[in-house]
Design an enzyme around this catalytic site. Sequence first.
Site, short mmCIF file in Angstrom:
data_model
loop_
_atom_site.label_atom_id
_atom_site.label_comp_id
_atom_site.label_asym_id
_atom_site.label_seq_id
_atom_site.Cartn_x
_atom_site.Cartn_y
_atom_site.Cartn_z
CE LYS A 10 -24.70 -4.83 20.44
NZ LYS A 10 -22.92 -4.75 20.42
N GLY A 101 -20.35 -4.65 25.40
CA GLY A 101 -20.38 -5.00 24.04
C GLY A 101 -21.69 -5.62 23.73
N GLY A 103 -24.74 -4.38 24.43
CA GLY A 103 -25.69 -3.44 23.88
C GLY A 103 -26.61 -2.97 25.13
CG ASP A 139 -25.24 -0.49 19.29
OD1 ASP A 139 -24.95 -0.43 18.14
OD2 ASP A 139 -24.32 -1.09 20.27
O1 C5P Z 1 -24.17 6.19 18.72
P1 C5P Z 1 -23.54 6.08 19.98
O2 C5P Z 1 -23.94 7.10 21.18
O3 C5P Z 1 -23.84 4.73 20.80
O4 C5P Z 1 -21.99 6.20 19.74
C1 C5P Z 1 -20.94 6.41 20.91
C2 C5P Z 1 -19.79 7.04 20.17
O5 C5P Z 1 -19.13 5.84 19.77
C3 C5P Z 1 -19.80 8.11 19.17
O6 C5P Z 1 -19.94 9.33 19.59
C4 C5P Z 1 -18.60 7.84 18.71
O7 C5P Z 1 -17.56 8.31 18.89
C5 C5P Z 1 -18.40 6.37 18.24
N1 C5P Z 1 -19.03 5.78 17.31
C6 C5P Z 1 -18.38 5.58 16.01
N2 C5P Z 1 -18.98 5.09 15.00
C7 C5P Z 1 -20.25 4.33 15.08
C8 C5P Z 1 -20.67 4.04 16.18
C9 C5P Z 1 -20.21 4.92 17.36
O8 C5P Z 1 -17.24 6.29 16.01
N3 C5P Z 1 -20.78 3.62 14.03
#
Ligand code: C5P
Length: 337
Positions: A10, A101, A103, A139
């Site tokens: 993406k 970046g 995904g 994501d």
């Molecule tokens: O959800 P995911 O595991 O991809 O997120 C990884 C990290 O990125 C989270 O632990 C958080 O620190 C940060 N994050 C965030 N806000 C979001 C998505 C991710 O702060 N909307």
Amino acid sequence: MPVTVRSFAKINIGLAIGPARPDGFHELATVYQTIGLHDLVHVSIGRAAASSSVEVTSQDARVPAGETNTCWRMAMEVMRAFGRRGSVKIDIDKRLPLQGGLGGSSSNAAATLVAIEHLLRKELDAADRLQIAERVGSDVPLFLVGGAVLGTGRGEQVFPLPDLPKMACVIAFPECGISTPQAFRDWDELPTRAGARRTANPSQSKLTEDPPSDRIKSFSRTISAWLGRSHTGVSARGRNRAEALLLDLVRTGIANDFEQVVFLQRPELVRVKRVLKQSGAGYTSLSGSGSSIFGLFSSTTAAQDAVVHLQRRGIKARASSFLSREEYQRRMLVAQK
Ligand code: C5P
């Protein structure tokens, strides 16, 4: 018999970062768009056993093998949801950049879900699929929808948007990975934006620009304005749908907030964006928290010429195009020979 799933990438067409939440995530608003570049995820399930086990392999040694891998967590979740036990083997043919970046690892997880459903000849309820996906990562849900998708909340609340015109794009791959959690932390530390707001008292807050939640609101308005204009057919001035949409995208000033932190720390990415612009891109932006930078073009030929232009300047790049929702879903499963 293993099944193979294309795990598409993406890009983010604009991304606004809102307030940090008590759970450590940040509110955000973005438009995700799936594109044709992909990894391949091969999945097989062995005989039923007392408990489930998952093994993840990849030709790329940097892909984690155990439970830190999104595919591992997804496989465990899906087997549990189906009440099945067995040894799941997942092999990831990594072609997308890590920490790019695009995904990649989230898409790999969604591909694992699709593969297990196919192997077990069973489908989870749509709401259960989305709930499992959001537990695995912010994501992941978008990759269960595909096409153009509005993402809100921490990115996991996904709303299918009408398909955009099939635009040609070029993805430039700078040789560095960006940690998303670190990029969010860096955003919070920015003195003139989030950082100032976090410590704002009434006198300071006058100095700040948008309060974080207003930032998301104004982004949503801009996106609605962009999508709401008529881009049908060929205009009187001879612009096709893709060109008209591209022009409006630039006019509305849709941007990715992560550029403000990532470009400060990685000035070499500013050059990549500049070369991409010089190569004829109508719109260029960092995707997610980077490091990939994409450019949108109104024709495939222009995109292919741009790849040559970038490569001559030592920048790795590939041409691709937007995938509509129908195309995304139809092309995921690779036909068995
Ligand atoms: O959800 P995911 O595991 O991809 O997120 C990884 C990290 O990125 C989270 O632990 C958080 O620190 C940060 N994050 C965030 N806000 C979001 C998505 C991710 O702060 N909307």
